[in-house]
Design an enzyme around this catalytic site. Structure first.
Site, PDB file in Angstrom:
ATOM      1  N   ASP A 136       0.851  -1.179   0.000  1.00 46.40           N
ATOM      2  CA  ASP A 136       0.000   0.000   0.000  1.00 46.40           C
ATOM      3  C   ASP A 136       0.900   1.246   0.000  1.00 46.40           C
ATOM      4  O   ASP A 136       1.731   1.422   0.903  1.00 46.40           O
ATOM      5  CB  ASP A 136      -0.889  -0.031   1.249  1.00 46.40           C
ATOM      6  CG  ASP A 136      -1.692   1.249   1.377  1.00 46.40           C
ATOM      7  OD1 ASP A 136      -2.419   1.582   0.436  1.00 46.40           O
ATOM      8  OD2 ASP A 136      -1.563   1.936   2.409  1.00 46.40           O
ATOM      9  N   ASP A 154       1.506   8.057  -9.447  1.00 43.16           N
ATOM     10  CA  ASP A 154       0.884   7.566 -10.684  1.00 43.16           C
ATOM     11  C   ASP A 154      -0.212   6.582 -10.308  1.00 43.16           C
ATOM     12  O   ASP A 154      -0.147   5.397 -10.615  1.00 43.16           O
ATOM     13  CB  ASP A 154       1.973   6.915 -11.559  1.00 43.16           C
ATOM     14  CG  ASP A 154       1.415   6.340 -12.853  1.00 43.16           C
ATOM     15  OD1 ASP A 154       0.246   6.616 -13.162  1.00 43.16           O
ATOM     16  OD2 ASP A 154       2.153   5.610 -13.528  1.00 43.16           O
ATOM     17  N   PRO A 161      -9.128   1.993  -4.308  1.00 38.95           N
ATOM     18  CA  PRO A 161      -7.866   2.001  -3.559  1.00 38.95           C
ATOM     19  C   PRO A 161      -7.059   3.292  -3.696  1.00 38.95           C
ATOM     20  O   PRO A 161      -6.210   3.585  -2.858  1.00 38.95           O
ATOM     21  CB  PRO A 161      -7.077   0.815  -4.151  1.00 38.95           C
ATOM     22  CG  PRO A 161      -7.809   0.349  -5.339  1.00 38.95           C
ATOM     23  CD  PRO A 161      -9.199   0.886  -5.274  1.00 38.95           C
TER      24      PRO A 161
HETATM   25  N1  SPD Z   1      -8.680   7.726 -15.666  1.00 40.35           N
HETATM   26  C1  SPD Z   1      -7.285   7.884 -15.832  1.00 40.35           C
HETATM   27  C2  SPD Z   1      -6.504   7.901 -14.592  1.00 40.35           C
HETATM   28  C3  SPD Z   1      -5.055   7.819 -14.870  1.00 40.35           C
HETATM   29  C4  SPD Z   1      -4.313   7.160 -13.814  1.00 40.35           C
HETATM   30  N2  SPD Z   1      -3.053   6.610 -14.085  1.00 40.35           N
HETATM   31  C5  SPD Z   1      -2.901   5.859 -15.255  1.00 40.35           C
HETATM   32  C6  SPD Z   1      -1.813   4.868 -15.141  1.00 40.35           C
HETATM   33  C7  SPD Z   1      -0.801   5.027 -16.196  1.00 40.35           C
HETATM   34  N3  SPD Z   1       0.470   4.659 -15.705  1.00 40.35           N
END
Ligand code: SPD
Length: 283
Positions: A136, A154, A161
Site C-alpha cells: 500500500d 501515478d 484504492p
Molecule cells: N482515468 C485515468 C486515470 C489515470 C491514472 N493513471 C494511469 C496509469 C498510467 N500509468
C-alpha cells in the site's frame, strides 16, 4: 452492434473505443483489471471500467508525469513511484542517467502481471535499478526512512484504492519522505469532469500549504475523459519554470530528442492554464 468500450464520465456522455477482443480480465483483491485489443489504439487497460492506458497514447502521460519532475530536480538519484504498475513511468524515469534506484510501490500485482503480458513495450521491468514492491503506497510513504529526491504519484482515479492519494495527510507524508530539494508530481484528473473537482482541490491546496512551489500543468491524452489532463508539480526548492530548469532540459537533449511529447517548450507551456482551469483550484 459493434463491440465497444464505453467510459461514461458525465451521465450519458463519455468515451467510446472500438474493440476487437478481451485479452485479460481479473478481479483482484482490490479492483477489476481488464485488457482489450482495440481497433485503433493498440491494447487498452481499464481498472474498474476506467481507462488507465492504451499502447498508442500512453507516451503523453508517462513522459509528462516523469520528465517534469526529473528535470525540475537538480540531481535526481532516488525516485519513488506510487502506483505506476504498468511500468511506463519507471521506464521514463530510468532514462535519466543520474538515477541510482527507483522504488515502485504498486498495491496490485495484477496490474504488473497484465502489463508484462499485454504491454510488453511499456515497462522496463528487467532494469536492475528498478525495485517493484507490492504494498500500500500510503503506508509505505508514511514509513520512509531513507528520503527520496523525486516522488511520482501515478495512481488511478480517486475512487477505490487510490482515494487516499488525493488526501492532505498523504502529501504531508510525501513531503516528509523527500530530501530538502525534493520534487513531486501527481496525476490530478480532467479539468472537464466536475465530479473530480473536490479531489483536485484537496491535492492542490495541500501542496500549496506544504511546498515552496506548487503548480498545475496540463497535457492532452485522447483516451482520458475529455482529453485534457491535469497534473500537479510540487517542489521544495527548484521552481519548475526557472531558467535553471530550462537549461537542464536543454542540456538533456540526449533524453529529450528521443521523446514523443515532452520537450523544453512543452514543459514551459504546460504550466499555462486557461482561466476556467485555474479557477478550479483558486483559494
Ligand atoms: N482515468 C485515468 C486515470 C489515470 C491514472 N493513471 C494511469 C496509469 C498510467 N500509468
Amino acid at each position: 452492434m459493434p463491440l465497444q468500450y464505453n467510459e461514461y464520465y458525465n451521465e450519458q456522455t463519455g468515451l467510446t473505443v472500438g474493440l476487437k477482443k478481451l485479452l485479460f480480465s481479473k478481479q483482484s483483491e482490490y479492483q477489476l483489471v481488464e485488457v482489450y485489443e482495440t481497433d485503433t489504439w493498440g491494447n487498452l487497460m481499464t481498472i474498474d471500467g476506467m481507462v488507465m492506458l492504451s499502447e498508442w497514447d500512453e507516451f503523453v502521460y508517462h513522459e509528462m508525469i516523469s520528465h517534469v519532475a526529473m528535470f525540475t530536480h537538480p540531481n535526481p538519484k532516488r525516485v519513488l513511484i506510487i502506483g505506476g504498475g504498468d511500468g511506463g513511468t519507471a521506464r521514463e524515469v530510468l532514462k535519466h542517467p543520474t538515477v541510482e534506484s527507483v522504488d515502485m510501490v504498486e498495491i496490485d500485482k495484477t496490474v504488473v502481471d497484465a502489463s508484462k503480458l499485454h504491454f510488453p513495450g511499456v515497462g522496463d521491468f528487467e532494469n536492475p535499478k528498478l525495485n517493484v514492491l507490492y504494498e500500500d503506497g500510503i503506508a509505505f510513504v508514511k514509513n520512509v526512512k531513507d528520503p527520496y529526491d523525486v516522488i511520482i504519484i501515478d495512481g488511478s482515479d480517486p475512487v477505490g484504492p487510490a482515494e487516499g492519494l488525493f488526501e492532505k495527510d498523504f502529501y504531508q507524508f510525501c513531503f516528509d519522505a523527500m530530501n530538502e530539494n525534493g520534487v513531486l508530481t501527481a496525476q490530478t484528473e480532467s479539468p472537464w469532469v466536475e465530479s473530480y473537482y473536490p479531489s483536485m482541490r484537496k491535492v492542490f491546496h495541500a501542496i500549496d500549504d506544504l511546498f515552496l512551489f506548487s503548480k498545475m500543468y496540463l497535457n492532452f491524452i485522447p483516451l482520458y475523459p475529455a482529453g485534457m489532463w491535469s497534473m500537479a508539480c510540487a517542489s521544495k526548492m527548484a521552481d519548475p519554470l526557472s531558467d535553471e530548469v530550462g537549461e537542464r532540459i536543454a542540456g538533456g537533449s540526449e533524453i529529450v530528442s528521443a521523446l514523443k511529447y515532452y520537450n523544453g517548450d512543452v514543459h514551459r507551456g504546460a504550466f499555462a492554464l486557461p482561466n476556467f482551469v485555474a479557477d478550479i483550484i483558486k483559494r
